[in-house]
Design an enzyme around this catalytic site. Sequence first.
Site, PDB file in Angstrom:
ATOM      1  N   ASP A   7       0.894  -1.129   0.001  1.00 21.57           N
ATOM      2  CA  ASP A   7       0.077   0.041  -0.269  1.00 21.57           C
ATOM      3  C   ASP A   7       0.876   1.061   0.005  1.00 21.57           C
ATOM      4  OD1 ASP A   7      -2.123   1.653   0.225  1.00 21.57           O
ATOM      5  OD2 ASP A   7      -1.776   1.610   2.408  1.00 21.57           O
ATOM      6  N   GLU A  66      -1.274  -1.415  -4.695  1.00 22.59           N
ATOM      7  CA  GLU A  66      -2.554  -0.549  -5.055  1.00 22.59           C
ATOM      8  C   GLU A  66      -2.289   0.512  -5.792  1.00 22.59           C
ATOM      9  OE1 GLU A  66      -5.283   2.411  -2.396  1.00 22.59           O
ATOM     10  OE2 GLU A  66      -5.031   0.173  -1.407  1.00 22.59           O
ATOM     11  N   ASP A 138      -2.575   1.032   7.493  1.00 16.48           N
ATOM     12  CA  ASP A 138      -1.456   0.977   6.315  1.00 16.48           C
ATOM     13  C   ASP A 138      -1.123  -0.458   6.013  1.00 16.48           C
ATOM     14  OD1 ASP A 138      -1.142   3.637   5.404  1.00 16.48           O
ATOM     15  OD2 ASP A 138      -0.349   3.783   7.305  1.00 16.48           O
TER      16      ASP A 138
END
Length: 180
Positions: A7, A66, A138
């Site tokens: 991420d 992502e 996160d």
Amino acid sequence: MKILGIDPGLRTTGFGVIHKQGQKLTYVASGTIKTVEGSLPERLKTILSGVSEIVRTYQPDCAAIEKVFVNVNPQSTLLLGQARGAAICALVAADLMVAEYTALQVKQGVVGQGRASKEQVQDMVQRLLMLSGTPSADAADALGVAICHAHSGEALATLSAIAPELAKKGLRVKAGRLIG
């Protein structure tokens, strides 16, 4: 198969490593790479070095990251894109295949709906991987990316394998979708 999920973020980049055996997912590790205030090149170097170290430590078979969404603030979008680029460079330098998923795809894959909150993602990641505690936002997002890849990676591989036959019928696969 060991999957590394990322991420990306300029201040905090989350990572999560899971092991997939058949349909069973097992937690391996998760955490964050934090950059200190400083110049952009220094921060990008921290992300590149951090992701490289994670790859050396956990030896994943593949990675998923992502995708950047377009933010209200174009400058924030550009900075996030650069952080993402640093992470991708570390992954491809290690000869890993890198899959990309939107936040919507990750939320749908983990929670079952694309408008899930961060807390819902954290809760489902904790449940799916049977964690004793709730991971940070996160780290949970990164684990969610890895879970999404574990579930959809097989479908994408199947689509890729049959793509030549689909092309003969006038169909094609674009971004994991069948287009006529």
